[in-house]
Design a protein around this motif. Structure first.
Motif, PDB file in Angstrom:
ATOM      1  N   PRO A   1       0.792  -1.237   0.000  1.00 29.17           N
ATOM      2  CA  PRO A   1       0.000   0.000   0.000  1.00 29.17           C
ATOM      3  C   PRO A   1       0.821   1.283   0.000  1.00 29.17           C
ATOM      4  O   PRO A   1       0.427   2.270  -0.630  1.00 29.17           O
ATOM      5  CB  PRO A   1      -0.832  -0.119   1.284  1.00 29.17           C
ATOM      6  CG  PRO A   1      -0.942  -1.593   1.516  1.00 29.17           C
ATOM      7  CD  PRO A   1       0.362  -2.173   1.063  1.00 29.17           C
ATOM      8  N   LEU A   2       1.949   1.306   0.702  1.00 26.84           N
ATOM      9  CA  LEU A   2       2.771   2.520   0.723  1.00 26.84           C
ATOM     10  C   LEU A   2       3.340   2.829  -0.655  1.00 26.84           C
ATOM     11  O   LEU A   2       3.292   3.971  -1.121  1.00 26.84           O
ATOM     12  CB  LEU A   2       3.916   2.372   1.726  1.00 26.84           C
ATOM     13  CG  LEU A   2       3.600   2.587   3.208  1.00 26.84           C
ATOM     14  CD1 LEU A   2       4.889   2.488   4.027  1.00 26.84           C
ATOM     15  CD2 LEU A   2       2.929   3.922   3.451  1.00 26.84           C
ATOM     16  N   ILE A   3       3.906   1.813  -1.297  1.00 32.80           N
ATOM     17  CA  ILE A   3       4.522   2.028  -2.608  1.00 32.80           C
ATOM     18  C   ILE A   3       3.461   2.359  -3.643  1.00 32.80           C
ATOM     19  O   ILE A   3       3.662   3.205  -4.512  1.00 32.80           O
ATOM     20  CB  ILE A   3       5.350   0.795  -3.015  1.00 32.80           C
ATOM     21  CG1 ILE A   3       6.461   0.564  -1.984  1.00 32.80           C
ATOM     22  CG2 ILE A   3       5.936   0.968  -4.405  1.00 32.80           C
ATOM     23  CD1 ILE A   3       7.329  -0.628  -2.272  1.00 32.80           C
ATOM     24  N   ARG A   4       2.307   1.717  -3.528  1.00 30.21           N
ATOM     25  CA  ARG A   4       1.205   2.031  -4.449  1.00 30.21           C
ATOM     26  C   ARG A   4       0.754   3.480  -4.259  1.00 30.21           C
ATOM     27  O   ARG A   4       0.461   4.187  -5.240  1.00 30.21           O
ATOM     28  CB  ARG A   4       0.035   1.079  -4.192  1.00 30.21           C
ATOM     29  CG  ARG A   4      -1.217   1.385  -5.006  1.00 30.21           C
ATOM     30  CD  ARG A   4      -2.305   0.371  -4.733  1.00 30.21           C
ATOM     31  NE  ARG A   4      -3.522   0.687  -5.445  1.00 30.21           N
ATOM     32  CZ  ARG A   4      -4.586   1.274  -4.907  1.00 30.21           C
ATOM     33  NH1 ARG A   4      -4.579   1.609  -3.609  1.00 30.21           N
ATOM     34  NH2 ARG A   4      -5.662   1.524  -5.625  1.00 30.21           N
ATOM     35  N   PHE A   5       0.717   3.944  -3.017  1.00 35.98           N
ATOM     36  CA  PHE A   5       0.288   5.316  -2.738  1.00 35.98           C
ATOM     37  C   PHE A   5       1.254   6.328  -3.353  1.00 35.98           C
ATOM     38  O   PHE A   5       0.836   7.301  -3.980  1.00 35.98           O
ATOM     39  CB  PHE A   5       0.184   5.533  -1.227  1.00 35.98           C
ATOM     40  CG  PHE A   5      -0.155   6.937  -0.835  1.00 35.98           C
ATOM     41  CD1 PHE A   5      -1.438   7.426  -1.015  1.00 35.98           C
ATOM     42  CD2 PHE A   5       0.805   7.782  -0.299  1.00 35.98           C
ATOM     43  CE1 PHE A   5      -1.760   8.736  -0.666  1.00 35.98           C
ATOM     44  CE2 PHE A   5       0.499   9.085   0.052  1.00 35.98           C
ATOM     45  CZ  PHE A   5      -0.788   9.565  -0.131  1.00 35.98           C
TER      46      PHE A   5
ATOM     47  N   ASN B   1     -11.167   8.602  -5.678  1.00 37.68           N
ATOM     48  CA  ASN B   1     -10.311   8.301  -6.814  1.00 37.68           C
ATOM     49  C   ASN B   1      -9.821   6.857  -6.730  1.00 37.68           C
ATOM     50  O   ASN B   1      -9.251   6.442  -5.715  1.00 37.68           O
ATOM     51  CB  ASN B   1      -9.120   9.269  -6.841  1.00 37.68           C
ATOM     52  CG  ASN B   1      -8.299   9.137  -8.112  1.00 37.68           C
ATOM     53  OD1 ASN B   1      -7.587   8.174  -8.321  1.00 37.68           O
ATOM     54  ND2 ASN B   1      -8.419  10.132  -8.979  1.00 37.68           N
ATOM     55  N   LYS B   2     -10.007   6.098  -7.796  1.00 37.39           N
ATOM     56  CA  LYS B   2      -9.696   4.667  -7.801  1.00 37.39           C
ATOM     57  C   LYS B   2      -8.227   4.378  -7.530  1.00 37.39           C
ATOM     58  O   LYS B   2      -7.878   3.280  -7.109  1.00 37.39           O
ATOM     59  CB  LYS B   2     -10.095   4.066  -9.148  1.00 37.39           C
ATOM     60  CG  LYS B   2      -9.352   4.678 -10.345  1.00 37.39           C
ATOM     61  CD  LYS B   2      -9.896   4.183 -11.663  1.00 37.39           C
ATOM     62  CE  LYS B   2      -9.164   4.845 -12.839  1.00 37.39           C
ATOM     63  NZ  LYS B   2      -9.712   4.426 -14.136  1.00 37.39           N
ATOM     64  N   HIS B   3      -7.348   5.364  -7.757  1.00 40.45           N
ATOM     65  CA  HIS B   3      -5.920   5.148  -7.555  1.00 40.45           C
ATOM     66  C   HIS B   3      -5.530   5.222  -6.083  1.00 40.45           C
ATOM     67  O   HIS B   3      -4.423   4.831  -5.720  1.00 40.45           O
ATOM     68  CB  HIS B   3      -5.100   6.170  -8.351  1.00 40.45           C
ATOM     69  CG  HIS B   3      -5.291   6.053  -9.829  1.00 40.45           C
ATOM     70  ND1 HIS B   3      -6.353   6.642 -10.479  1.00 40.45           N
ATOM     71  CD2 HIS B   3      -4.572   5.399 -10.776  1.00 40.45           C
ATOM     72  CE1 HIS B   3      -6.269   6.363 -11.768  1.00 40.45           C
ATOM     73  NE2 HIS B   3      -5.212   5.617 -11.974  1.00 40.45           N
ATOM     74  N   PHE B   4      -6.430   5.725  -5.240  1.00 36.34           N
ATOM     75  CA  PHE B   4      -6.114   5.869  -3.823  1.00 36.34           C
ATOM     76  C   PHE B   4      -7.049   5.082  -2.912  1.00 36.34           C
ATOM     77  O   PHE B   4      -6.755   4.936  -1.728  1.00 36.34           O
ATOM     78  CB  PHE B   4      -6.135   7.352  -3.431  1.00 36.34           C
ATOM     79  CG  PHE B   4      -5.173   8.187  -4.230  1.00 36.34           C
ATOM     80  CD1 PHE B   4      -3.806   8.016  -4.090  1.00 36.34           C
ATOM     81  CD2 PHE B   4      -5.628   9.121  -5.149  1.00 36.34           C
ATOM     82  CE1 PHE B   4      -2.910   8.772  -4.832  1.00 36.34           C
ATOM     83  CE2 PHE B   4      -4.739   9.884  -5.895  1.00 36.34           C
ATOM     84  CZ  PHE B   4      -3.372   9.705  -5.741  1.00 36.34           C
ATOM     85  N   VAL B   5      -8.171   4.591  -3.435  1.00 35.64           N
ATOM     86  CA  VAL B   5      -9.065   3.766  -2.619  1.00 35.64           C
ATOM     87  C   VAL B   5      -8.319   2.506  -2.191  1.00 35.64           C
ATOM     88  O   VAL B   5      -7.620   1.893  -2.993  1.00 35.64           O
ATOM     89  CB  VAL B   5     -10.335   3.392  -3.411  1.00 35.64           C
ATOM     90  CG1 VAL B   5     -11.168   2.373  -2.646  1.00 35.64           C
ATOM     91  CG2 VAL B   5     -11.164   4.642  -3.693  1.00 35.64           C
ATOM     92  N   PRO B   6      -8.421   2.100  -0.920  1.00 31.11           N
ATOM     93  CA  PRO B   6      -7.724   0.895  -0.459  1.00 31.11           C
ATOM     94  C   PRO B   6      -8.030  -0.325  -1.326  1.00 31.11           C
ATOM     95  O   PRO B   6      -9.155  -0.516  -1.787  1.00 31.11           O
ATOM     96  CB  PRO B   6      -8.261   0.711   0.964  1.00 31.11           C
ATOM     97  CG  PRO B   6      -8.593   2.106   1.412  1.00 31.11           C
ATOM     98  CD  PRO B   6      -9.114   2.793   0.185  1.00 31.11           C
ATOM     99  N   GLN B   7      -7.005  -1.150  -1.515  1.00 37.67           N
ATOM    100  CA  GLN B   7      -7.112  -2.285  -2.437  1.00 37.67           C
ATOM    101  C   GLN B   7      -8.115  -3.328  -1.980  1.00 37.67           C
ATOM    102  O   GLN B   7      -8.798  -3.938  -2.798  1.00 37.67           O
ATOM    103  CB  GLN B   7      -5.735  -2.937  -2.602  1.00 37.67           C
ATOM    104  CG  GLN B   7      -4.710  -2.017  -3.220  1.00 37.67           C
ATOM    105  CD  GLN B   7      -3.313  -2.589  -3.141  1.00 37.67           C
ATOM    106  OE1 GLN B   7      -2.908  -3.398  -3.964  1.00 37.67           O
ATOM    107  NE2 GLN B   7      -2.547  -2.160  -2.138  1.00 37.67           N
TER     108      GLN B   7
ATOM    109  N   SER C   1       7.135   5.733 -10.975  1.00 37.36           N
ATOM    110  CA  SER C   1       7.397   5.694  -9.546  1.00 37.36           C
ATOM    111  C   SER C   1       8.581   4.781  -9.277  1.00 37.36           C
ATOM    112  O   SER C   1       8.441   3.626  -8.919  1.00 37.36           O
ATOM    113  CB  SER C   1       6.153   5.190  -8.806  1.00 37.36           C
ATOM    114  OG  SER C   1       6.347   5.278  -7.422  1.00 37.36           O
ATOM    115  N   SER C   2       9.772   5.297  -9.476  1.00 35.44           N
ATOM    116  CA  SER C   2      10.979   4.486  -9.339  1.00 35.44           C
ATOM    117  C   SER C   2      11.276   4.220  -7.869  1.00 35.44           C
ATOM    118  O   SER C   2      10.910   4.988  -6.986  1.00 35.44           O
ATOM    119  CB  SER C   2      12.161   5.181 -10.010  1.00 35.44           C
ATOM    120  OG  SER C   2      12.327   6.471  -9.484  1.00 35.44           O
TER     121      SER C   2
END
Length: 363
Positions: free
Chosen positions: A189-193, A246-252, A303-304
């Motif tokens: 979750p952190l890296i995805r965020f 926003n779908k990019h930040f909603v928890p998986q 996001s490297s």
């Protein structure tokens, strides 16, 4: 006497039914942004930074080309991947119960009630993909392009609906559904965020006015800090924020309905091509090149790892804990990912570097 006894039984039964109904409604409509611990108080002023030992980025494992693999080696890749996925699905269901997320079992006849945010059905290979933004969904998109014969998918924009999005009009039977391979992808979750912030805010310019209404000369990292503060404040007040929807930040766990949907293969982004190799072997698509990260046409991922780890290491401890225990607390607790500072970061805790060496043995 019998009448009084009957009335007591009837009253108890009605109360029990009402409690059950309320419980079902609570479970079905549980807010994905609910902060589970409610013990942390976000300090808006600067605090001492928490800088753990910087973890190393997990390397993709090297295997022989598909054409050089023996039949036994191919079977072993599939077996190990499915075993990992089965264990992960079982663990997630257990963690859902421990967290009080008792979602009703998925039923095909009531498809819309328990399905993930977006499902894509590729009839040619009988695969159903649960699209989870910032977890390699672009790689799947490129893979689907190539399946359709587009050799150079860069810059190609398909018309809406090309993927045959699953909805009530889709010609999909229960038999076809349960015979398909149902694939989903997960990411720490952190890296995805961080990936979502750098993509949506920095690259595409979304939410900038909300984050920096006074147009101050903020660095990218300062905007990142401000973004976390605003997200947290909106989450605890349950305000109508564009971030939270926003779908990019909603928890998986909520995006993918992991507590109820019957996944047959859950792919961990951190495992690179360990799991996508198995998917290609199962679907007989090994003739198509699949890139496990956004490295299509020689372009590195936005996001490297170096920037992601640098930002997390510099982040104030309060803000870091807000991300890990409040905003994405349920994501960590349900999916089982290690938090920043834990030895297994960024992997799911049951899959450590030692486990990876065992999984990769012989390939």
């Amino acid at each position: 006497m019998y009448i009084r006894t009957f009335n007591r039984v009837l009253t108890s039964g009605i109360i029990g039914i009402l409690v059950a109904v309320v419980t079902v409604i609570t479970v079905q409509w549980r807010n994905p942004w609910s902060c589970p611990s409610k013990q942390l108080t976000l300090k808006l002023e600067k605090t001492a930074s928490f800088t753990p030992v910087q973890p190393k980025s997990p390397p993709y494992y090297n295997r022989k080309p598909f054409t050089e693999l023996t039949g036994n080696e191919k079977q072993e890749i599939v077996r190990k991947s499915l075993n990992r996925s089965d264990a992960l699905v079982r663990d997630i269901k257990m963690r859902c119960r421990l967290q009080g997320v008792r979602a009703r079992p998925f039923q095909f006849d009531e498809f819309s009630l328990g399905k993930p945010r977006l499902l894509v059905y590729k009839k040619s290979i009988n695969l159903i993909y649960s699209s989870n933004p910032k977890t390699g969904s672009s790689s799947f998109k490129m893979f689907f392009y190539k399946l359709d014969g587009i050799e150079d998918p860069q810059g190609v924009q398909y018309p809406s609906g090309h993927y045959n999005f699953i909805n009530k009009e889709t010609n999909l039977t229960s038999e076809t559904f349960y015979k398909s391979i149902r694939v989903g992808t997960l990411r720490n979750p952190l890296i995805r965020f961080v990936s979502g912030f750098r993509d949506k805010v920095l690259r595409k310019g979304q939410f900038r006015d909300t984050i920096n209404p006074q147009k101050k000369n903020l660095t990218e990292f300062e905007m990142f800090e401000a973004f976390i503060r605003i997200m947290y404040q909106n989450a605890i007040t349950q305000s109508n924020s564009p971030f939270l929807g926003n779908k990019h930040f909603v928890p998986q766990w909520h995006n993918m309905r992991v507590c109820s949907f019957p996944y047959s293969l859950l792919i961990q982004y951190e495992n690179g091509n360990l799991d996508t190799d198995a998917m290609q072997l199962i679907t007989n698509t090994t003739h198509i090149e699949y890139n496990p990260s956004r490295k299509e046409g020689g372009k590195d991922s936005k996001s490297s790892d170096d920037i992601t780890y640098d930002w997390l290491a510099r982040l104030d401890r309060d803000l870091l804990n807000v991300l890990q225990y409040e905003i994405y607390g349920l994501d960590f607790d349900i999916l089982g990912y290690a938090r920043w500072g834990e030895k297994d970061f960024p992997f799911i805790k049951t899959f450590t570097y030692k486990n990876r060496e065992q999984l990769e043995e012989g390939f």
